[in-house]
Structures are given as C-alpha cells and as structure tokens.
Write a protein that holds these residues in place. Structure first.
Motif, PDB file in Angstrom:
ATOM      1  N   THR A   5       0.832  -1.205   0.000  1.00  0.00           N
ATOM      2  CA  THR A   5       0.000   0.000   0.000  1.00  0.00           C
ATOM      3  C   THR A   5       0.862   1.249   0.000  1.00  0.00           C
ATOM      4  N   PHE A   8       2.519   1.626  -3.457  1.00  0.00           N
ATOM      5  CA  PHE A   8       1.509   1.934  -4.470  1.00  0.00           C
ATOM      6  C   PHE A   8       1.112   3.407  -4.418  1.00  0.00           C
ATOM      7  N   THR A  43      -8.436   0.305  -7.559  1.00  0.00           N
ATOM      8  CA  THR A  43      -7.606  -0.718  -8.204  1.00  0.00           C
ATOM      9  C   THR A  43      -6.646  -1.420  -7.255  1.00  0.00           C
ATOM     10  N   LEU A  44      -6.334  -0.813  -6.102  1.00  0.00           N
ATOM     11  CA  LEU A  44      -5.365  -1.416  -5.185  1.00  0.00           C
ATOM     12  C   LEU A  44      -5.747  -2.830  -4.745  1.00  0.00           C
ATOM     13  N   ILE A  47      -4.759  -5.244  -7.473  1.00  0.00           N
ATOM     14  CA  ILE A  47      -3.303  -5.377  -7.598  1.00  0.00           C
ATOM     15  C   ILE A  47      -2.761  -6.251  -6.480  1.00  0.00           C
ATOM     16  N   LYS A  48      -3.274  -6.067  -5.261  1.00  0.00           N
ATOM     17  CA  LYS A  48      -2.816  -6.891  -4.138  1.00  0.00           C
ATOM     18  C   LYS A  48      -3.180  -8.361  -4.357  1.00  0.00           C
ATOM     19  N   MET A  50      -3.472  -9.856  -7.247  1.00  0.00           N
ATOM     20  CA  MET A  50      -2.567 -10.388  -8.285  1.00  0.00           C
ATOM     21  C   MET A  50      -1.192 -10.678  -7.694  1.00  0.00           C
ATOM     22  N   LEU A  51      -0.701  -9.810  -6.794  1.00  0.00           N
ATOM     23  CA  LEU A  51       0.613 -10.021  -6.197  1.00  0.00           C
ATOM     24  C   LEU A  51       0.611 -11.189  -5.220  1.00  0.00           C
TER      25      LEU A  51
END
Length: 54
Positions: A5, A8, A43-44, A47-48, A50-51
């Motif tokens: 976070t 990002f 979007t965060l 993204i988290k 996916m990671l």
C-alpha cells in the motif's frame, strides 16, 4: 500500513505531482487529484490479489 500500500500510493502521488503543474487552475488540479485517488483506491485490492498469487 503494509509495504504494498505504501509503495503503491507513493508511486501514484509521485506521478500525479509530476504532471499536476501542467493543469491550469486549482479546481482542475483538485478534480484530477480526486479522480486519481478514487481510481487508485479502487484498483489497489485487485493489484494486491494479483501479487498474492505469485
């Protein structure tokens, strides 16, 4: 605050500050900043996720 976070939002704010002086007027910069913040906050989580898969 977790590192993902922090990194990002640092990247998002850094990019926004690089282009903000090019926008005319305080109200336009405020609107662009609010829009970018909403998009970043939305979007965060994706993204988290996916990671976490890697």
């Amino acid at each position: 605050m977790d590192p993902i976070t922090l990194v990002f939002y640092a990247v998002v704010c850094g990019c926004l500050s690089a282009v903000a002086p090019k926008f005319p007027g305080m109200s336009v910069r405020l609107g662009v900043g609010a829009g970018v913040g909403i998009i970043a906050a939305t979007t965060l989580p994706f993204i988290k996720d996916m990671l976490n898969g890697y």
